[in-house]
Write a protein that holds these residues in place. Sequence first.
Motif, mmCIF file in Angstrom:
data_model
loop_
_atom_site.group_PDB
_atom_site.id
_atom_site.type_symbol
_atom_site.label_atom_id
_atom_site.label_comp_id
_atom_site.label_asym_id
_atom_site.label_seq_id
_atom_site.Cartn_x
_atom_site.Cartn_y
_atom_site.Cartn_z
ATOM 1 N N MET A 1 -53.888 30.788 86.209
ATOM 2 C CA MET A 1 -55.076 29.934 86.158
ATOM 3 C C MET A 1 -56.243 30.649 86.804
ATOM 4 O O MET A 1 -56.135 31.198 87.898
ATOM 5 N N THR A 2 -57.367 30.654 86.147
ATOM 6 C CA THR A 2 -58.581 31.246 86.700
ATOM 7 C C THR A 2 -59.202 30.291 87.701
ATOM 8 O O THR A 2 -59.432 29.126 87.408
ATOM 9 N N THR A 3 -59.452 30.787 88.903
ATOM 10 C CA THR A 3 -60.048 29.938 89.920
ATOM 11 C C THR A 3 -61.511 29.698 89.612
ATOM 12 O O THR A 3 -62.193 30.561 89.055
ATOM 13 N N THR A 4 -61.979 28.529 89.979
ATOM 14 C CA THR A 4 -63.377 28.176 89.753
ATOM 15 C C THR A 4 -64.043 27.928 91.088
ATOM 16 O O THR A 4 -63.435 27.414 92.022
ATOM 17 N N ALA A 110 -61.973 15.389 89.233
ATOM 18 C CA ALA A 110 -63.234 16.083 89.500
ATOM 19 C C ALA A 110 -63.254 16.673 90.901
ATOM 20 O O ALA A 110 -63.723 17.801 91.115
ATOM 21 N N GLY A 111 -62.754 15.933 91.880
ATOM 22 C CA GLY A 111 -62.681 16.470 93.234
ATOM 23 C C GLY A 111 -61.777 17.682 93.313
ATOM 24 O O GLY A 111 -62.050 18.635 94.040
ATOM 25 N N ARG A 112 -60.682 17.647 92.544
ATOM 26 C CA ARG A 112 -59.750 18.770 92.526
ATOM 27 C C ARG A 112 -60.422 20.045 92.015
ATOM 28 O O ARG A 112 -60.261 21.120 92.588
ATOM 29 N N PRO A 159 -53.975 21.705 98.225
ATOM 30 C CA PRO A 159 -53.706 23.159 98.105
ATOM 31 C C PRO A 159 -54.150 23.719 96.767
ATOM 32 O O PRO A 159 -53.835 23.165 95.709
ATOM 33 N N ARG A 160 -54.878 24.822 96.800
ATOM 34 C CA ARG A 160 -55.448 25.400 95.583
ATOM 35 C C ARG A 160 -54.446 26.257 94.820
ATOM 36 O O ARG A 160 -54.641 26.516 93.631
ATOM 37 N N ARG A 161 -53.399 26.717 95.480
ATOM 38 C CA ARG A 161 -52.470 27.635 94.824
ATOM 39 C C ARG A 161 -51.512 26.923 93.871
ATOM 40 O O ARG A 161 -50.830 27.576 93.083
ATOM 41 N N VAL A 162 -51.431 25.599 93.959
ATOM 42 C CA VAL A 162 -50.525 24.850 93.090
ATOM 43 C C VAL A 162 -51.129 24.781 91.695
ATOM 44 O O VAL A 162 -52.285 24.370 91.526
ATOM 45 N N THR A 163 -50.366 25.153 90.674
ATOM 46 C CA THR A 163 -50.885 25.199 89.309
ATOM 47 C C THR A 163 -49.867 24.606 88.349
ATOM 48 O O THR A 163 -48.725 24.311 88.702
ATOM 49 N N GLY A 164 -50.298 24.470 87.108
ATOM 50 C CA GLY A 164 -49.397 24.053 86.046
ATOM 51 C C GLY A 164 -48.860 22.645 86.232
ATOM 52 O O GLY A 164 -49.552 21.734 86.686
ATOM 53 N N LYS A 165 -47.579 22.464 85.875
ATOM 54 C CA LYS A 165 -46.950 21.153 85.978
ATOM 55 C C LYS A 165 -46.853 20.684 87.435
ATOM 56 O O LYS A 165 -46.921 19.486 87.715
#
Length: 292
Positions: A1-4, A110-112, A159-165
């Motif tokens: 995932m590309t960070t924003t 949106a906050g995420r 936590p920002r590192r959590v991605t996907g499902k």
Amino acid sequence: MTTTAPAVRLGPRSATVLGLASLAGLMMFVWPLLVRVEPQSMQHGPDAPFVFIGILPILIVIVLAEMSEGGMDSKALAMLGVLSAVNAALRPLGAGTAGIEAVFFLLVLAGRVLGPGFGFVLGCTSMFASALLTAGVGPWLPFQMMCSAWIGMGAGLLPRRVTGKAEIAMLVGYGILVAYVFGLLMNLWFWPFITDAEVPYHDGHISYVPGAPLLENLHRFAVFTLLTSTAGWDTGRAITNAVAILVLGPAVLATLRRASRKASFGVLPSFSEPVSGAGLGRTRRTPPPRPR
């Protein structure tokens, strides 16, 4: 995932103001438990306008602090206006019937994506705009705005590192948690000010007792919340949040992240002199010397 990049970057000054606003908001809820108050039927009616007047300058200070530090630009303000309008339009779909609230799932998403500062301001503006749209302006509005601001801010602090499902599962769990927290806090704003808060299916005293020890009043409040809202309104809100985030979350997150990347929040435009002939299809000619 590309960070924003977050739509609103929290600098030291704006983070301090945000913390002070949250502290003031917390005291707005819990002060009746710390001092002796007499229950009354008006439920914050006399002091609500002053609370509302006190909250609005805090929000304005937050926005000004963000803008002065370069944390909120015109693109972030445009995004804030669009999402506030969407949330205001979503709220009448449920109108709180049986706890169905369609306004919180978008606030969480949106906050995420856009960060805690943006989520805080979006929570306030969404509730204010939806209250104007649904004629929901009343003594409860400042407390709804503060609770929604915390929901949006909390989503941005996950936590920002959590991605996907795993990210969807985390957001579903957060949506369920904040549904119950919202109900608890919205009960707290009026519970100390009502009289004879009893229910026929419970044999016990669940009203606020002026001067009683803090733990005793907290116990009565916990029983009051459990019997009057947790199993009904709050559970309905939790189910709505969970289903909406589970079904719409991936698509909404992808859309918001795409919009965030396109907007390039926090990137300042730079200008440089054009290279000779670049993009013009011709080179710069030196004028011939003038005859003497």
